[in-house]
Scaffold this active site. Structure first.
Site, PDB file in Angstrom:
ATOM      1  N   GLU A  86      -7.455   4.393  -1.933  1.00  0.00           N
ATOM      2  CA  GLU A  86      -6.794   3.232  -1.334  1.00  0.00           C
ATOM      3  C   GLU A  86      -5.494   2.944  -2.065  1.00  0.00           C
ATOM      4  OE1 GLU A  86      -8.046  -1.105   0.462  1.00  0.00           O
ATOM      5  OE2 GLU A  86      -8.979  -0.475  -1.429  1.00  0.00           O
ATOM      6  N   GLU A 140     -19.220  -2.628  -0.265  1.00  0.00           N
ATOM      7  CA  GLU A 140     -18.115  -1.766   0.147  1.00  0.00           C
ATOM      8  C   GLU A 140     -17.694  -0.933  -1.054  1.00  0.00           C
ATOM      9  OE1 GLU A 140     -14.789  -3.768   1.982  1.00  0.00           O
ATOM     10  OE2 GLU A 140     -13.359  -2.317   1.172  1.00  0.00           O
TER      11      GLU A 140
END
Length: 310
Positions: free
Chosen positions: A132, A127
Site C-alpha cells: 500500500e 484487515e
C-alpha cells in the site's frame, strides 16, 4: 465459500504446501470483479470484467496478467479502474505475490494488495495490508487494522527490518491518526512504485498464524529458492521479516475469514486527504486525476503469480 487453512503454528510445521496457484490464463478464475462504489471513497469507477476487457484494462497472457486503469480519457466522474476480490475466503496460511510491475509513483494514485474480513463487518474481522502507498511514495507501508483490543510489541523477538510507526491496531486508537492501525514502513527505499518497477519487481509474502502476522519483501535478485514453485516452502529460512505484527493480540479472535483484494483507486480517504505533497501538479486530487489521463499510463499491475499455501 469459506476455505479453512491450517491453524498449526509454522514453528511446529516446518513447511507449507501449495493450495492455490493463480497465474497466467488461470489467474482470474479465482477472482470476482468488484464494480460497486469504492468503500474508501476514491475518485474511481470500478469496472465489471466485461467492461474492463472492452477498455483493455485487463489483459491475460500465458505468463502474467495486466491490470490497469484508463489513461486515455478525461474522467470528470472518476477514473475507470479495476478492483478484483477473491472468490474464496481464507483464514491463516501463507500468501505470496510475484509482481513484475505495480502502479508507479504518481500523484493521485492509491494502489493496494490486501485482505479484509468483508461481508459488512469491518473492522470486526480485521484487515491486512501487504502492499500500500499513495502519490509519489517509493517505500511500502505494511499495516493491520482491527476492532479494539489488539496491539503489537515491536521489540526483542518481535522485531522486524522495517520501521515501526504505530503499535495499536485498533482503528480508533487514541493518539494515532484515524484508521492508522498497526503500521510498519519497509526498510527498502525501492519497495514500492517506480523504483520497484525499475528493479524488475519482486515478491511480497504474508504469513498468518494464531500467533502473528509477518510480511516479507524480496527484490527480484533475492527471492528465496524455495519459492521457485517446485515444492513446499518454509518461511523460517527467509530471515527477519519486514513487518512482524505480534504482541497483545488474539489473532484468532481479531482476524476472521478474509478476501484477497488487488486494486488501484484514486484520491479518497487517504490519498485525497494528504494532497500537500502533490500541490505542485494541481490544486486538488480529484481535479488532477480527472483531467490528466496520460500520467496514469504506468498505473498498472503486472502479476506473475499469486500462490496460497496451507
Amino acid at each position: 465459500m469459506f476455505l479453512a487453512l491450517s491453524s498449526i503454528v509454522p514453528s511446529v510445521v516446518a513447511s507449507y504446501a501449495l493450495l492455490h496457484n493463480f497465474t497466467g490464463t488461470s489467474f482470474l478464475s479465482g477472482f470476482n470483479f468488484f464494480s460497486g462504489s469504492d468503500p474508501t471513497h476514491g475518485f474511481v469507477r470500478y469496472q465489471s470484467e466485461a467492461d474492463a476487457r472492452s477498455q483493455d484494462l485487463v489483459a491475460v497472457s500465458d505468463n502474467s496478467i495486466y491490470i490497469g486503469v484508463d489513461y486515455k480519457n478525461k474522467a470528470p466522474n472518476g477514473r475507470a479502474s479495476v478492483r478484483i476480490e477473491s472468490k474464496e475466503l481464507y483464514k491463516k496460511g501463507l500468501f505470496v505475490l510475484d509482481l513484475a510491475h505495480m502502479p508507479s509513483s504518481t500523484c493521485g494514485t492509491w494502489p493496494s494488495f490486501w485482505t479484509w474480513g468483508s461481508e459488512g463487518r469491518w473492522p470486526d474481522l480485521g484487515e491486512i495490508d501487504i502492499i500500500e502507498g499513495i502519490h509519489t511514495n517509493t517505500i511500502n507501508a505494511f499495516s493491520v487494522h482491527t476492532a479494539e483490543g489488539c496491539s503489537i510489541d515491536g521489540k526483542g523477538m518481535f522485531c522486524a527490518l522495517g520501521t515501526l510507526k504505530t503499535l495499536n491496531c485498533y482503528i480508533g486508537a487514541p493518539g494515532q491518526l484515524s484508521n492508522a492501525g498497526c503500521g510498519t514502513e519497509a526498510s527498502s527505499p525501492s519497495s514500492f512504485g517506480s523504483p520497484f518497477n525499475a528493479a524488475g519487481g519482486g515478491v511480497y509474502a504474508m504469513e498468518w498464524t494464531s500467533q502473528f502476522i509477518k510480511m516479507w519483501f524480496f527484490p527480484r535478485n533475492a527471492i528465496p529458492t524455495d519459492l521457485d514453485g517446485s515444492g513446499t516452502v518454509d518461511p523460517a529460512g527467509w530471515g527477519t521479516p519486514q513487518a512482524n505484527f505480534q504482541g497483545a493480540c488474539d489473532f484468532d479472535k481479531m482476524f476472521g475469514e478474509q478476501r484477497i483484494v488487488l486494486d488501484t483507486t484514486f484520491c479518497g480517504d487517504w490519498a485525497g486527504a494528504v494532497w500537500d505533497s502533490c500541490k505542485k501538479v494541481g490544486s486538488d486530487c480529484n481535479t488532477y486525476v480527472a483531467n490528466n489521463p496520460e500520467v496514469f499510463k504506468e498505473s498498472y499491475w503486472r502479476v506473475n503469480y499469486l500462490r496460497i499455501f496451507e
